[in-house]
Enzyme design. Structure first.
Site, mmCIF file in Angstrom:
data_model
loop_
_atom_site.group_PDB
_atom_site.id
_atom_site.type_symbol
_atom_site.label_atom_id
_atom_site.label_comp_id
_atom_site.label_asym_id
_atom_site.label_seq_id
_atom_site.Cartn_x
_atom_site.Cartn_y
_atom_site.Cartn_z
ATOM 1 N N GLY A 115 0.839 -1.186 0.000
ATOM 2 C CA GLY A 115 0.000 0.000 0.000
ATOM 3 C C GLY A 115 0.880 1.244 0.000
ATOM 4 O O GLY A 115 2.047 1.201 0.390
ATOM 5 N N CYS A 116 0.324 2.381 -0.443
ATOM 6 C CA CYS A 116 1.142 3.596 -0.572
ATOM 7 C C CYS A 116 1.602 4.114 0.792
ATOM 8 O O CYS A 116 2.797 4.386 0.987
ATOM 9 C CB CYS A 116 0.380 4.664 -1.346
ATOM 10 S SG CYS A 116 -1.258 5.078 -0.697
ATOM 11 N N TYR A 117 0.679 4.257 1.746
ATOM 12 C CA TYR A 117 1.088 4.675 3.083
ATOM 13 C C TYR A 117 2.023 3.639 3.709
ATOM 14 O O TYR A 117 2.983 3.989 4.403
ATOM 15 C CB TYR A 117 -0.134 4.839 3.986
ATOM 16 C CG TYR A 117 -0.918 6.112 3.815
ATOM 17 C CD1 TYR A 117 -0.306 7.356 3.906
ATOM 18 C CD2 TYR A 117 -2.294 6.073 3.587
ATOM 19 C CE1 TYR A 117 -1.041 8.527 3.767
ATOM 20 C CE2 TYR A 117 -3.037 7.236 3.454
ATOM 21 C CZ TYR A 117 -2.403 8.464 3.539
ATOM 22 O OH TYR A 117 -3.124 9.620 3.408
ATOM 23 N N ALA A 118 1.734 2.378 3.475
ATOM 24 C CA ALA A 118 2.552 1.323 4.055
ATOM 25 C C ALA A 118 3.990 1.407 3.561
ATOM 26 O O ALA A 118 4.939 1.185 4.321
ATOM 27 C CB ALA A 118 1.953 -0.044 3.735
ATOM 28 N N ALA B 267 5.616 4.132 2.586
ATOM 29 C CA ALA B 267 6.266 5.290 3.191
ATOM 30 C C ALA B 267 6.649 5.030 4.647
ATOM 31 O O ALA B 267 7.764 5.358 5.079
ATOM 32 C CB ALA B 267 5.357 6.512 3.090
#
Length: 333
Positions: free
Chosen positions: A144-147, A149
């Site tokens: 996932g994108c937040y994951a 980062a």
């Protein structure tokens, strides 16, 4: 002839970025791009930035994806598993959705709902030993994108014993493209511009994924919608081991990682520097008052947070150079 590639869900933001990267890849041949409501439309009518790429979007069904070597699934969460199960077992698949990221069926039911489809190889090559697992896999679950980062900021510190796993706090701001392309009133320009707003506070679906990938046992995560099209800036804090230099730990962990850059002391990440790239920029310090460790991470949510990461995983799966078809450098301004 190169590696034959299909992109399912090509009408979305991540799907469009995937098509752009695949079309410019030195070893990939884009032979099929599919969509649901946009099926039958020319690709460049849906994505004007791809003008000159002569493709018509077809319906998303197994037949449209069967006769290729590599499939990217850029579908809404919960839709990838059923389609993947109908594809040839020898086809390499990278799923940008969440369907196959989590190991625990309870976490899936609690954060996403429905039936857990099982776990695939996790697609974050920078985790220790993960490149070898990805290289041996035919099914990879993109992060996932937040994951991406938060994990890149935190995982090496917990693994080295430099940060405590039981007290982690992360606040991350993301551009509106992270919410997808479906029209929603709260994502209208007049609602987003000039505003910052938190959402899914205390129950975001990337929490179990981040904990699973980093080894954190307790995580407070607050996502924030930012008035920009793309990019993520994450600030992660944790309790450090005494005397630890978090910047040095991160620099050692990513010394051989082509897309993760620990910035020189005094320089802090910002989202514009990563736009259009597959890079993540990191900086770390210890707060002089609270003595908590602070790590700031920036990446392009459609690059290292989605399509770029997917191509990086596919490169490794196909035995290609990890950097093939991907840029280390951003496009700002």
């Amino acid at each position: 002839m190169g590696i034959r590639v299909a992109v399912a869900g090509a009408s979305g933001y991540a799907g469009g970025e995937l098509v752009r990267l695949v079309a410019g890849h030195p070893e990939f041949d884009l032979v099929s791009a599919t969509a649901h409501s946009q099926a039958g439309h020319r690709l460049d009518a849906v994505h004007p930035q791809l003008t000159g790429l002569d493709l018509v979007l077809t319906g998303t069904d197994p037949m449209a994806l069967a006769d290729v070597d590599l499939v990217f699934l850029a579908l809404p969460h919960g839709e990838s598993a059923a389609l993947a199960a109908q594809l040839p077992p020898d086809a390499r698949i990278v799923d940008l959705g969440a369907d196959h990221r989590l190991a625990d069926p309870y976490d899936w039911a609690n954060y996403y709902g429905g039936t857990h489809a099982g776990q695939w190889t996790y697609g974050l090559p920078e985790l220790p030993g993960q490149r070898e697992h990805i290289a041996a896999a035919t099914r990879v679950a993109n992060t996932g994108c937040y994951a991406a980062a938060v994990t890149l900021a935190l995982a090496p510190l917990i693994a080295a014993g430099a940060a405590q796993a039981e007290d982690v706090v992360a606040v991350a701001a993301s551009g509106a493209s992270g919410a997808g392309r479906t029209a929603k009133p709260h994502l209208l320009a007049s609602e987003v511009m000039g505003d910052l707003s938190p959402y899914r506070v205390g129950a975001h679906q990337h929490v179990p994924e981040i904990k699973q990938a980093t080894g954190a046992t307790s995580l407070s995560f607050t996502p924030v919608l930012a008035p920009m099209p793309r990019g993520i800036l994450a600030t992660v804090t944790a309790v450090p081991a005494r005397g630890v230099d978090p910047q040095a730990v991160l620099a050692e962990a990513y010394a051989d990682a082509p897309f993760v850059h620990v910035l020189p002391e005094g320089r802090w990440p910002h989202t514009a520097a990563t736009l259009g790239s597959n890079s993540c920029h990191l900086q770390a310090t210890v707060d002089v008052d609270s003595r908590r460790m602070i790590v700031v991470s920036a990446l392009d949510n459609l690059g290292k947070g989605a399509a770029g990461q997917a191509v990086q995983n596919a490169n490794i799966m196909c035995g290609l150079p990890e950097t093939a078809g991907l840029s280390v450098w951003g496009t700002t301004p």
